[in-house]
Design an enzyme around this catalytic site. Structure first.
Site, PDB file in Angstrom:
ATOM      1  N   ARG A 108       0.498  -8.222  14.113  1.00  0.00           N
ATOM      2  CA  ARG A 108      -0.097  -7.310  13.132  1.00  0.00           C
ATOM      3  C   ARG A 108      -1.079  -8.033  12.221  1.00  0.00           C
ATOM      4  NH1 ARG A 108       4.764  -4.846  10.222  1.00  0.00           N
ATOM      5  NH2 ARG A 108       3.295  -3.472   9.181  1.00  0.00           N
ATOM      6  N   ARG A 113      11.731  -6.353   4.345  1.00  0.00           N
ATOM      7  CA  ARG A 113      11.637  -4.889   4.201  1.00  0.00           C
ATOM      8  C   ARG A 113      12.676  -4.185   5.081  1.00  0.00           C
ATOM      9  NH1 ARG A 113       5.748  -2.481   4.378  1.00  0.00           N
ATOM     10  NH2 ARG A 113       5.703  -3.176   6.543  1.00  0.00           N
ATOM     11  N   LYS A 131       0.818  -1.213   0.000  1.00  0.00           N
ATOM     12  CA  LYS A 131       0.000   0.000   0.000  1.00  0.00           C
ATOM     13  C   LYS A 131       0.855   1.267   0.000  1.00  0.00           C
ATOM     14  CE  LYS A 131      -2.205  -0.673   3.903  1.00  0.00           C
ATOM     15  NZ  LYS A 131      -1.690  -1.988   4.339  1.00  0.00           N
ATOM     16  N   ARG A 161      -8.599   1.656   9.887  1.00  0.00           N
ATOM     17  CA  ARG A 161      -8.174   0.285  10.169  1.00  0.00           C
ATOM     18  C   ARG A 161      -9.168  -0.428  11.061  1.00  0.00           C
ATOM     19  NH1 ARG A 161      -2.369   0.975   9.294  1.00  0.00           N
ATOM     20  NH2 ARG A 161      -1.126  -0.852   9.710  1.00  0.00           N
ATOM     21  N   ARG A 182      12.113  -2.032  10.642  1.00  0.00           N
ATOM     22  CA  ARG A 182      11.173  -1.446  11.596  1.00  0.00           C
ATOM     23  C   ARG A 182      10.918  -2.445  12.716  1.00  0.00           C
ATOM     24  NH1 ARG A 182       6.263   0.236   7.698  1.00  0.00           N
ATOM     25  NH2 ARG A 182       5.157  -0.644   9.479  1.00  0.00           N
TER      26      ARG A 182
END
Ligand code: AMP
Ligand code: ZN
Length: 216
Positions: free
Chosen positions: A171, A127, A13, A88, A160
């Site tokens: 998550r 990532r 996203k 969310r 992160r």
């Protein structure tokens, strides 16, 4: 144009939001980026959300909605905007609907990125991001040119906290419990355009464009 990007963590996203924001000339509003900025600056909000965010939990609707309300009060959103990572929860979606109604605005489309779970986990675990400029890389699909250094400014890339394997599970659970139902919420309002979130960023951008222009 008011656009919402929906999809699981790691669906791409953020990458699409940056590309679409350039293409349509509307600001990219990422609540995740805003929270990371608060954390980095050590603001009151930053201190309040730090632990929950690092563990992969969702920040309260109250804090999140208030931050979005402030953001939507700025003049640059008058021609439209693109929301990435918000809403969310159903409470956030309802809040947004009320806010927009009160200013006579409405959501144009909700793009739902569809990505298989295995791919999501692979994308998140690879990532890496630049703490200085925010550029995002992937160790396999989009590696930096030199070692673990940012191409733009040479800063050492980091993972992160919420991308660490132990927090990714949390998550995904939060997504399944609280965010997944939003697709239905927006389907009921006939706003959803589904896009296959698999392939290169350019390919996914083309698919998004096609879905938005009604060619998919
Ligand atoms: P993201 O970069 O969108 O994956 O967001 C990173 C983290 O910020 C999330 O895991 C949450 O802890 C927090 N966050 C971002 N957006 C929201 C939201 N709309 N509601 C609650 N928490 C959020
Ligand atoms: Zn950088």
């Amino acid at each position: 144009m008011i656009l919402i990007l929906l999809g699981p963590p790691g669906a791409g996203k953020g990458t699409q939001a940056k590309l679409l924001s350039l293409e349509y000339g509307v600001p990219h509003i990422s609540t995740g980026d805003m929270f990371r900025d608060h954390k980095a600056r050590g603001t009151k909000i930053g201190r309040e959300i730090q632990a929950i965010m690092d563990a992969g939990g969702l920040v309260t609707d109250e804090i999140t909605n208030a931050m979005v309300k402030d953001r939507l009060a700025r003049p640059d959103v008058r021609q439209g905007f693109l929301l990435d990572g918000y809403p969310r929860t159903t409470a956030q979606a309802e809040y947004l609907e009320r806010e927009l109604r009160s200013t006579g605005q409405k959501i144009d489309r909700v793009v739902s990125y569809e990505v298989p779970e295995e791919l999501v986990v692979e994308r998140i675990s690879g990532r890496r991001s630049c703490p200085k400029c925010g550029a995002v890389y992937h160790v396999i699909s989009n590696p930096p040119r030199r070692g673990a250094l940012c191409d733009r400014d040479g800063a050492t890339l980091v993972q992160r906290d919420d991308d660490r394997p132990e927090n990714v599970k949390k998550r995904m659970q939060e997504y399944a419990d609280k965010t997944w139902p939003l697709k239905r919420f927006y389907q009921d309002r006939k706003l959803v355009a589904e896009v296959e979130g698999v392939g290169t960023p350019e390919g996914i951008l083309a698919a998004t464009r096609a879905a938005l222009e009604g060619r998919a």
